[in-house]
Each structure stands twice: as C-alpha cells, then as structure tokens.
Design a protein around this motif. Structure first.
Motif, mmCIF file in Angstrom:
data_model
loop_
_atom_site.group_PDB
_atom_site.id
_atom_site.type_symbol
_atom_site.label_atom_id
_atom_site.label_comp_id
_atom_site.label_asym_id
_atom_site.label_seq_id
_atom_site.Cartn_x
_atom_site.Cartn_y
_atom_site.Cartn_z
ATOM 1 N N ASP A 144 -0.113 7.781 32.681
ATOM 2 C CA ASP A 144 0.525 6.952 31.657
ATOM 3 C C ASP A 144 1.019 5.596 32.152
ATOM 4 O OD1 ASP A 144 0.095 8.917 29.802
ATOM 5 O OD2 ASP A 144 2.108 9.777 29.944
ATOM 6 N N TYR A 145 1.109 5.387 33.468
ATOM 7 C CA TYR A 145 1.699 4.156 33.994
ATOM 8 C C TYR A 145 0.834 3.550 35.104
ATOM 9 C CZ TYR A 145 5.995 5.727 31.728
ATOM 10 O OH TYR A 145 6.917 6.146 30.818
ATOM 11 N N HIS A 146 0.875 2.216 35.209
ATOM 12 C CA HIS A 146 0.400 1.513 36.396
ATOM 13 C C HIS A 146 1.595 1.523 37.340
ATOM 14 C CE1 HIS A 146 -3.325 -0.008 34.715
ATOM 15 N NE2 HIS A 146 -2.669 -0.422 33.639
ATOM 16 N N LEU A 147 1.474 2.168 38.493
ATOM 17 C CA LEU A 147 2.612 2.338 39.386
ATOM 18 C C LEU A 147 2.621 1.268 40.466
ATOM 19 C CD1 LEU A 147 2.541 6.203 39.760
ATOM 20 C CD2 LEU A 147 3.939 4.833 38.222
ATOM 21 N N GLY A 148 3.805 0.747 40.732
ATOM 22 C CA GLY A 148 3.985 -0.281 41.755
ATOM 23 C C GLY A 148 4.669 0.297 42.976
ATOM 24 N N ASP A 149 5.785 -0.317 43.371
ATOM 25 C CA ASP A 149 6.507 0.091 44.575
ATOM 26 C C ASP A 149 7.046 1.511 44.446
ATOM 27 O OD1 ASP A 149 6.072 -2.375 45.650
ATOM 28 O OD2 ASP A 149 7.991 -3.202 44.996
ATOM 29 N N HIS A 150 7.000 2.255 45.555
ATOM 30 C CA HIS A 150 7.519 3.625 45.606
ATOM 31 C C HIS A 150 8.803 3.649 46.432
ATOM 32 C CE1 HIS A 150 3.954 5.893 44.033
ATOM 33 N NE2 HIS A 150 3.415 4.700 44.255
ATOM 34 N N PHE A 151 9.733 4.501 46.028
ATOM 35 C CA PHE A 151 11.008 4.647 46.716
ATOM 36 C C PHE A 151 11.317 6.133 46.875
ATOM 37 C CE2 PHE A 151 11.183 0.692 44.368
ATOM 38 C CZ PHE A 151 11.706 -0.206 45.287
ATOM 39 N N GLU A 152 12.023 6.480 47.946
ATOM 40 C CA GLU A 152 12.515 7.842 48.140
ATOM 41 C C GLU A 152 14.034 7.793 48.027
ATOM 42 O OE1 GLU A 152 11.412 11.217 51.220
ATOM 43 O OE2 GLU A 152 12.752 9.742 52.122
ATOM 44 N N ALA A 153 14.587 8.632 47.153
ATOM 45 C CA ALA A 153 16.034 8.626 46.931
ATOM 46 C C ALA A 153 16.589 10.028 47.108
ATOM 47 C CB ALA A 153 16.348 8.124 45.525
ATOM 48 N N GLY A 154 17.799 10.099 47.633
ATOM 49 C CA GLY A 154 18.513 11.364 47.691
ATOM 50 C C GLY A 154 19.128 11.641 46.330
ATOM 51 N N MET A 155 19.518 12.901 46.099
ATOM 52 C CA MET A 155 20.100 13.281 44.810
ATOM 53 C C MET A 155 21.475 13.889 45.027
ATOM 54 S SD MET A 155 16.754 15.130 43.157
ATOM 55 C CE MET A 155 17.471 15.398 41.559
ATOM 56 N N VAL A 156 22.419 13.548 44.138
ATOM 57 C CA VAL A 156 23.741 14.169 44.162
ATOM 58 C C VAL A 156 23.666 15.379 43.235
ATOM 59 C CG1 VAL A 156 26.179 13.871 43.647
ATOM 60 C CG2 VAL A 156 24.875 11.977 44.608
ATOM 61 N N LEU A 157 23.752 16.577 43.806
ATOM 62 C CA LEU A 157 23.571 17.813 43.047
ATOM 63 C C LEU A 157 24.750 18.745 43.249
ATOM 64 C CD1 LEU A 157 19.868 18.528 44.057
ATOM 65 C CD2 LEU A 157 20.648 17.546 41.909
ATOM 66 N N THR A 158 24.905 19.685 42.317
ATOM 67 C CA THR A 158 25.884 20.757 42.478
ATOM 68 C C THR A 158 25.195 21.942 43.146
ATOM 69 O OG1 THR A 158 25.400 21.730 40.327
ATOM 70 C CG2 THR A 158 27.094 20.025 40.391
ATOM 71 N N GLY A 159 25.971 22.943 43.537
ATOM 72 C CA GLY A 159 25.421 24.096 44.252
ATOM 73 C C GLY A 159 24.384 24.875 43.472
ATOM 74 N N THR A 160 24.648 25.104 42.179
ATOM 75 C CA THR A 160 23.687 25.893 41.401
ATOM 76 C C THR A 160 22.404 25.116 41.136
ATOM 77 O OG1 THR A 160 24.800 25.225 39.356
ATOM 78 C CG2 THR A 160 25.421 27.350 40.301
ATOM 79 N N GLU A 161 22.493 23.782 41.098
ATOM 80 C CA GLU A 161 21.275 22.979 40.936
ATOM 81 C C GLU A 161 20.378 23.107 42.161
ATOM 82 O OE1 GLU A 161 22.424 19.231 38.101
ATOM 83 O OE2 GLU A 161 23.204 19.214 40.140
ATOM 84 N N VAL A 162 20.979 23.077 43.338
ATOM 85 C CA VAL A 162 20.209 23.219 44.571
ATOM 86 C C VAL A 162 19.552 24.597 44.621
ATOM 87 C CG1 VAL A 162 20.344 23.273 47.092
ATOM 88 C CG2 VAL A 162 21.665 21.591 45.814
ATOM 89 N N LYS A 163 20.284 25.625 44.241
ATOM 90 C CA LYS A 163 19.720 26.983 44.262
ATOM 91 C C LYS A 163 18.568 27.105 43.282
ATOM 92 C CE LYS A 163 23.885 29.279 45.837
ATOM 93 N NZ LYS A 163 24.827 30.370 45.619
ATOM 94 N N SER A 164 18.691 26.495 42.119
ATOM 95 C CA SER A 164 17.627 26.527 41.133
ATOM 96 C C SER A 164 16.401 25.766 41.632
ATOM 97 C CB SER A 164 18.125 25.943 39.810
ATOM 98 O OG SER A 164 17.194 26.144 38.792
ATOM 99 N N LEU A 165 16.619 24.627 42.298
ATOM 100 C CA LEU A 165 15.506 23.861 42.868
ATOM 101 C C LEU A 165 14.815 24.638 43.980
ATOM 102 C CD1 LEU A 165 16.848 20.194 43.104
ATOM 103 C CD2 LEU A 165 15.093 21.081 41.576
ATOM 104 N N ARG A 166 15.589 25.345 44.786
ATOM 105 C CA ARG A 166 14.986 26.127 45.873
ATOM 106 C C ARG A 166 14.093 27.241 45.327
ATOM 107 N NH1 ARG A 166 16.315 24.123 50.524
ATOM 108 N NH2 ARG A 166 18.398 23.369 50.957
ATOM 109 N N LEU A 167 14.354 27.674 44.098
ATOM 110 C CA LEU A 167 13.484 28.661 43.454
ATOM 111 C C LEU A 167 12.240 28.000 42.862
ATOM 112 C CD1 LEU A 167 16.109 30.914 41.612
ATOM 113 C CD2 LEU A 167 14.803 31.444 43.673
ATOM 114 N N GLY A 168 12.153 26.668 42.955
ATOM 115 C CA GLY A 168 10.980 25.940 42.473
ATOM 116 C C GLY A 168 11.002 25.679 40.986
ATOM 117 N N ARG A 169 12.185 25.579 40.408
ATOM 118 C CA ARG A 169 12.308 25.422 38.963
ATOM 119 C C ARG A 169 12.861 24.046 38.634
ATOM 120 N NH1 ARG A 169 15.947 29.824 36.968
ATOM 121 N NH2 ARG A 169 15.053 29.295 34.961
ATOM 122 N N ALA A 170 12.009 23.184 38.079
ATOM 123 C CA ALA A 170 12.434 21.855 37.621
ATOM 124 C C ALA A 170 11.297 21.245 36.819
ATOM 125 C CB ALA A 170 12.792 20.958 38.793
ATOM 126 N N SER A 171 11.636 20.276 35.967
ATOM 127 C CA SER A 171 10.628 19.585 35.168
ATOM 128 C C SER A 171 10.995 18.107 35.058
ATOM 129 C CB SER A 171 10.538 20.196 33.774
ATOM 130 O OG SER A 171 9.694 19.440 32.965
#
Length: 158
Positions: free
Chosen positions: A19-46
């Motif tokens: 859907d997009y012409h992509l330009g510059d790429h960046f890597e960013a850290g995320m500020v998350l809570t504990g349950t968000e990290v646990k959910s991500l470790r289970l491979g669940r995100a969209s």
C-alpha cells in the motif's frame, strides 16, 4: 537466565509494502507494560490498522492491537492503547520533518524482539495509487516469469 540473542519476529505488516512507497527505515524501542510483553512473547499482535504520529517531540504508536494476556488479572492492559516509542532526538526531528509534508505517514512494518527488548520497525511511507499497485504486481510477475525461464534454460543446458 540469559536473554535470547538475535531477532525474534512477533508481527509483520505485510500489506504496508503493497500500500505504500516506503522511504527511510527506523528501529524504535517500545514502552510496554508487563502483560503486553507477555502477550508479545506468545507471538500475539497485529499491525493491520496501526500508524505512528509525532506529538510534542514524542513518537506514539497508535491502533496497534496487542491482545490481553490470557493469564492476566485486573492488571491487564487495554488492547489498542497508544504506546510511546523510543527514538533519538535527531530521528524524531527527521520523522517530524518528513511527515510535515502532505501525503506522508509513519508506517509500522514489524514488531520483534531484539536481544530481549521489544522493538518496532518504522518507515516513512507515501500512499500508492491503484495503478501503482498494478504496476508493482505486473513487474513482480514479469520478474518471476523471467527467473522461471532462466532456471528452465539452465536445467536444459546440463
């Protein structure tokens, strides 16, 4: 327990490259809570409807869906809350400058763990028109046919 090394993919936004012409790429850290990290470790995100914005010198990930942790209690997180992204000041300024022009947006491409830390890959994108998408598909099909013919010719030369 030592942290796992390398890059562990959690979620990708495959439609973004379509859907997009992509330009510059960046890597960013995320500020998350504990349950968000646990959910991500289970491979669940969209990242289907997700985007990022620059507000008052801070970058925010909006509309990313991280489902509630199954074993969480009343401390569970909201699934589509805004999440702060961690970037250097120069990177934030560059993102702000690039998105100030019309038609450009910050598109999240992937969420992954890098050396144990949750990261999100961002890119500055310009929306494609329908004819752009058709051109991309046609070029990809032509390249695939060319590769197929080349492989067939090389097999026949043996």
């Amino acid at each position: 327990m030592p942290r796992p090394q390398g890059r562990i993919m959690v979620a990708q936004n495959r439609k973004a490259r379509h859907d997009y012409h992509l330009g510059d790429h960046f890597e960013a850290g995320m500020v998350l809570t504990g349950t968000e990290v646990k959910s991500l470790r289970l491979g669940r995100a969209s990242l289907a409807d997700a985007f990022a914005t620059v507000d008052d010198g801070e970058v925010w990930l909006r509309n990313a869906h991280i489902p509630e942790y199954t074993f969480g209690t009343w401390t569970n997180h909201a699934t589509r809350r805004n999440r702060k992204l961690l970037l250097h000041k120069k990177e934030i300024a560059k993102l702000d400058r690039e998105t100030a022009s019309s038609g450009k947006t910050i598109v999240p491409l992937a969420i992954y763990f890098s050396d144990g830390y949750a990261k999100v890959e961002l890119a500055v994108g310009t929306g494609k028109k329908d004819w752009d998408k058709r051109q991309t598909i046609a070029a990809r099909d032509a390249d695939r046919d060319l590769q197929r013919d080349l492989a067939e010719r090389n097999r026949g030369a043996r």
